[in-house]
Enzyme design. Structure first.
Site, short mmCIF file in Angstrom:
data_model
loop_
_atom_site.label_atom_id
_atom_site.label_comp_id
_atom_site.label_asym_id
_atom_site.label_seq_id
_atom_site.Cartn_x
_atom_site.Cartn_y
_atom_site.Cartn_z
CD GLU A 99 -1.53 -2.37 1.81
OE1 GLU A 99 -0.29 -2.54 1.92
OE2 GLU A 99 -2.56 -3.20 2.25
CB CYS A 137 -1.03 -3.93 8.22
SG CYS A 137 -0.19 -2.76 7.60
N1 THU Z 1 1.96 -6.89 3.93
C1 THU Z 1 1.84 -5.66 2.93
O1 THU Z 1 2.61 -5.51 2.04
N2 THU Z 1 0.65 -5.29 3.37
C2 THU Z 1 -0.12 -5.33 4.33
O2 THU Z 1 -1.38 -4.87 4.33
C3 THU Z 1 0.06 -6.50 5.18
C4 THU Z 1 1.51 -7.08 5.06
C5 THU Z 1 3.57 -7.34 3.62
C6 THU Z 1 4.69 -6.85 4.62
C7 THU Z 1 5.63 -7.98 4.55
O3 THU Z 1 6.53 -7.80 3.33
C8 THU Z 1 4.80 -9.20 4.29
O4 THU Z 1 3.45 -8.64 3.84
C9 THU Z 1 4.69 -10.00 5.52
O5 THU Z 1 4.24 -9.23 6.73
#
Ligand code: THU
Length: 128
Positions: free
Chosen positions: A56, A87
């Protein structure tokens, strides 16, 4: 192709470009802007794990660097191309550029930012 199919395809294409040597958990995000264009992002990890950029973050950077505007629809996907919930930090990022009415595709189906980030802190608070 439905709006959600189009955004899911764009998010999946972004997911395939993710840099995830540590978690091996690629994420792609895509959103439609109020002028119709689509912006995307993928997660970019770092040897200093906490520096990792969520998908994001890349999407918001792409939004601003391609002319800005308001986000109206958003989807993100995991490595299987399945819908993923953003997240907490990324919900705050999305709120800034989409607000309460931004529509999101979640694993359970369509919802809004107001549902996934109730009582949000937003730019108007700084005006009080
Ligand atoms: N991650 C995202 O890119 N976006 C989210 O909303 C949730 C988590 C990624 C961060 C990390 O590289 C991987 O997912 C595992 O946490």
């Amino acid at each position: 192709m439905s709006n959600w199919d189009e955004l899911t395809a764009a998010a999946t294409a972004a997911m395939e470009r993710a840099y995830v040597p540590y978690s091996k958990y690629p994420v792609g995000a895509a959103a439609r802007v109020d002028d119709g264009r689509i912006v995307t992002g993928c997660n970019v990890e770092n040897a200093a794990y906490g520096v990792t950029l969520c998908a994001e973050c890349g999407l918001i950077s792409a939004l601003i660097n391609s002319g800005g505007g308001r986000l109206v629809e958003f989807a993100c996907v995991d490595g299987h191309g399945s819908a993923l919930m953003p997240c907490g930090r990324c919900r705050q990022l999305l709120w800034e550029h989409g607000g309460a009415n931004l529509r999101l595709l979640m694993p359970e189906g369509e919802t809004t930012m107001a549902e996934v980030l109730p009582q949000a802190f937003g730019p108007e608070k700084l005006e009080e």
